[in-house]
Design a protein around this motif. Structure first.
Motif, PDB file in Angstrom:
ATOM      1  N   ARG A   1       8.558  -3.334 -17.285  1.00  0.00           N
ATOM      2  CA  ARG A   1       7.572  -3.014 -18.323  1.00  0.00           C
ATOM      3  C   ARG A   1       8.082  -3.392 -19.718  1.00  0.00           C
TER       4      ARG A   1
ATOM      5  N   GLU B   1       9.040  -1.536  -4.559  1.00  0.00           N
ATOM      6  CA  GLU B   1       8.403  -2.325  -5.611  1.00  0.00           C
ATOM      7  C   GLU B   1       9.228  -2.150  -6.867  1.00  0.00           C
TER       8      GLU B   1
ATOM      9  N   ILE C   1       9.268  -2.636 -10.758  1.00  0.00           N
ATOM     10  CA  ILE C   1       8.330  -2.849 -11.865  1.00  0.00           C
ATOM     11  C   ILE C   1       9.096  -3.035 -13.160  1.00  0.00           C
TER      12      ILE C   1
ATOM     13  N   TYR D   1       2.107   1.369 -20.589  1.00  0.00           N
ATOM     14  CA  TYR D   1       0.785   1.125 -20.015  1.00  0.00           C
ATOM     15  C   TYR D   1       0.727   1.703 -18.615  1.00  0.00           C
ATOM     16  N   GLY D   2      -0.465   1.797 -18.064  1.00  0.00           N
ATOM     17  CA  GLY D   2      -0.653   2.116 -16.652  1.00  0.00           C
ATOM     18  C   GLY D   2      -0.017   3.428 -16.233  1.00  0.00           C
ATOM     19  N   SER D   3       0.678   3.397 -15.098  1.00  0.00           N
ATOM     20  CA  SER D   3       1.227   4.637 -14.542  1.00  0.00           C
ATOM     21  C   SER D   3       2.350   5.195 -15.417  1.00  0.00           C
ATOM     22  N   PHE D   4       2.950   4.343 -16.271  1.00  0.00           N
ATOM     23  CA  PHE D   4       3.949   4.873 -17.202  1.00  0.00           C
ATOM     24  C   PHE D   4       3.319   5.930 -18.102  1.00  0.00           C
TER      25      PHE D   4
ATOM     26  N   ASP E   1       2.938   4.951  -3.250  1.00  0.00           N
ATOM     27  CA  ASP E   1       4.064   4.253  -3.890  1.00  0.00           C
ATOM     28  C   ASP E   1       4.769   5.114  -4.942  1.00  0.00           C
TER      29      ASP E   1
ATOM     30  N   ASP F   1      -2.997 -10.106  -9.843  1.00  0.00           N
ATOM     31  CA  ASP F   1      -3.037  -8.828  -9.127  1.00  0.00           C
ATOM     32  C   ASP F   1      -1.777  -8.008  -9.379  1.00  0.00           C
ATOM     33  N   THR F   2      -0.683  -8.676  -9.776  1.00  0.00           N
ATOM     34  CA  THR F   2       0.614  -7.987  -9.892  1.00  0.00           C
ATOM     35  C   THR F   2       1.227  -8.090 -11.285  1.00  0.00           C
ATOM     36  N   ILE F   3       0.550  -8.796 -12.184  1.00  0.00           N
ATOM     37  CA  ILE F   3       1.051  -8.972 -13.550  1.00  0.00           C
ATOM     38  C   ILE F   3      -0.046  -8.558 -14.520  1.00  0.00           C
ATOM     39  N   ARG F   4       0.286  -7.776 -15.525  1.00  0.00           N
ATOM     40  CA  ARG F   4      -0.693  -7.513 -16.594  1.00  0.00           C
ATOM     41  C   ARG F   4      -0.403  -8.471 -17.741  1.00  0.00           C
TER      42      ARG F   4
ATOM     43  N   ARG G   1     -10.007  -2.855 -12.271  1.00  0.00           N
ATOM     44  CA  ARG G   1      -9.691  -1.419 -12.246  1.00  0.00           C
ATOM     45  C   ARG G   1     -10.571  -0.676 -13.250  1.00  0.00           C
TER      46      ARG G   1
ATOM     47  N   ASP H   1       3.408  -5.987 -18.174  1.00  0.00           N
ATOM     48  CA  ASP H   1       4.280  -5.499 -17.098  1.00  0.00           C
ATOM     49  C   ASP H   1       3.981  -6.277 -15.825  1.00  0.00           C
ATOM     50  N   PHE H   2       4.840  -6.128 -14.834  1.00  0.00           N
ATOM     51  CA  PHE H   2       4.612  -6.811 -13.561  1.00  0.00           C
ATOM     52  C   PHE H   2       5.440  -6.166 -12.463  1.00  0.00           C
ATOM     53  N   LYS H   3       5.095  -6.539 -11.219  1.00  0.00           N
ATOM     54  CA  LYS H   3       5.738  -5.966 -10.035  1.00  0.00           C
ATOM     55  C   LYS H   3       6.429  -7.061  -9.229  1.00  0.00           C
TER      56      LYS H   3
END
Ligand code: C5P
Length: 236
Positions: free
Chosen positions: A93, A89, A91, A97-100, A129, A197-200, A214, A175-177
């Motif tokens: 950014r 994947e 990503i 945000y998120g997992s960062f 992941d 589902d894959t883009i914020r 989430r 961000d997006f995947k």
């Protein structure tokens, strides 16, 4: 021909093999989060996510970004080119945000980065992941340095195109995947989906993406947000 042998079923999608060249990807009316720990039925979400993917792949295609989309049934299924997928994947950014934030708590949430960050994660449900390095990818034989350079170049170009379009509609692309594969001539091709589902994506600080779910919103509220996103993006 919108059917074939079911070859994969994930949390939000099913994939059918039509023949050697083509697959059908079906977006389910389901929303999941936390590796499937939270899951709800979400009527009409599949069609909305398919429409987002078709629209955004089409937009990128206009700018010369090669992608796997061939056709859409107007509902929850898309016809795509079959590729040799890279199990990674990618990503991109623009904001922290998120997992960062989880791995780098020294940066404040929603700080704009000085330049877009790119990271790679191994696709593995079992390992959740994990973040991996480019050296890891090369040593595992998943891609060469040249291929990774090309992937990073394409990812940054995609970010520019999406960012410009979203900004013109008053949206903030957080961000997006992305996922990539190789076609028969070994060209790198953008694959999978581009959806909420894959883009914020934010409108006036409000999420129009899966982050809502989430964070505890209902699937019905998520579907409303996807409808709003589609209206803003100009998707009929
Ligand atoms: O969770 P994280 O901050 O790493 O997510 C970064 C971006 O990648 C988000 O837009 C998220 O929706 C997307 N993503 C995804 N699939 C995953 C992990 C993240 O689409 N398995």
């Amino acid at each position: 021909n919108w059917t074939g042998e079911l070859i994969y079923e994930g949390k939000a999608k099913r994939v059918y093999r039509v023949n050697d060249e083509f697959l059908v990807m079906e977006f389910k009316d389901e929303v999941t989060a936390f590796d499937g720990a939270r899951k709800e039925h979400a009527p009409s979400k599949g069609k909305l996510a398919a429409a987002q993917t078709v629209f955004l792949m089409g937009l990128l295609g206009k700018y010369g970004i090669r992608n796997h989309l061939v056709d859409w049934d107007g509902d929850r299924k898309i016809l795509v080119r079959s590729l040799r997928m890279i199990p990674i994947e990618v990503i991109v950014r623009n904001y922290a945000y998120g997992s960062f934030l989880k791995r780098m708590p020294l940066v404040k949430s929603m700080t704009k980065f000085s330049k877009p960050l790119i990271e790679f994660h191994l696709k593995s449900d079992e390992l959740h992941d994990p973040l991996i390095t480019t050296d890891d990818i090369i040593e595992a034989g998943l891609a060469s340095q040249e291929q990774l350079n090309e992937i990073m170049g394409i990812a940054l170009r995609i970010n520019e195109i999406l960012n410009n379009y979203m900004a013109s509609k008053g949206l903030t692309l957080v961000d997006f995947k992305l996922e990539f594969g190789f076609d028969k001539s070994n060209n790198l091709v953008l694959a999978d989906e581009l959806s909420g589902d894959t883009i914020r994506v934010l409108i006036n600080g409000r999420h129009l993406d899966k982050e809502l779910f989430r964070r505890g919103s209902s699937s019905a509220d998520l579907v409303k947000a996807y409808e709003e996103m589609n209206k803003i993006l100009g998707i009929s």
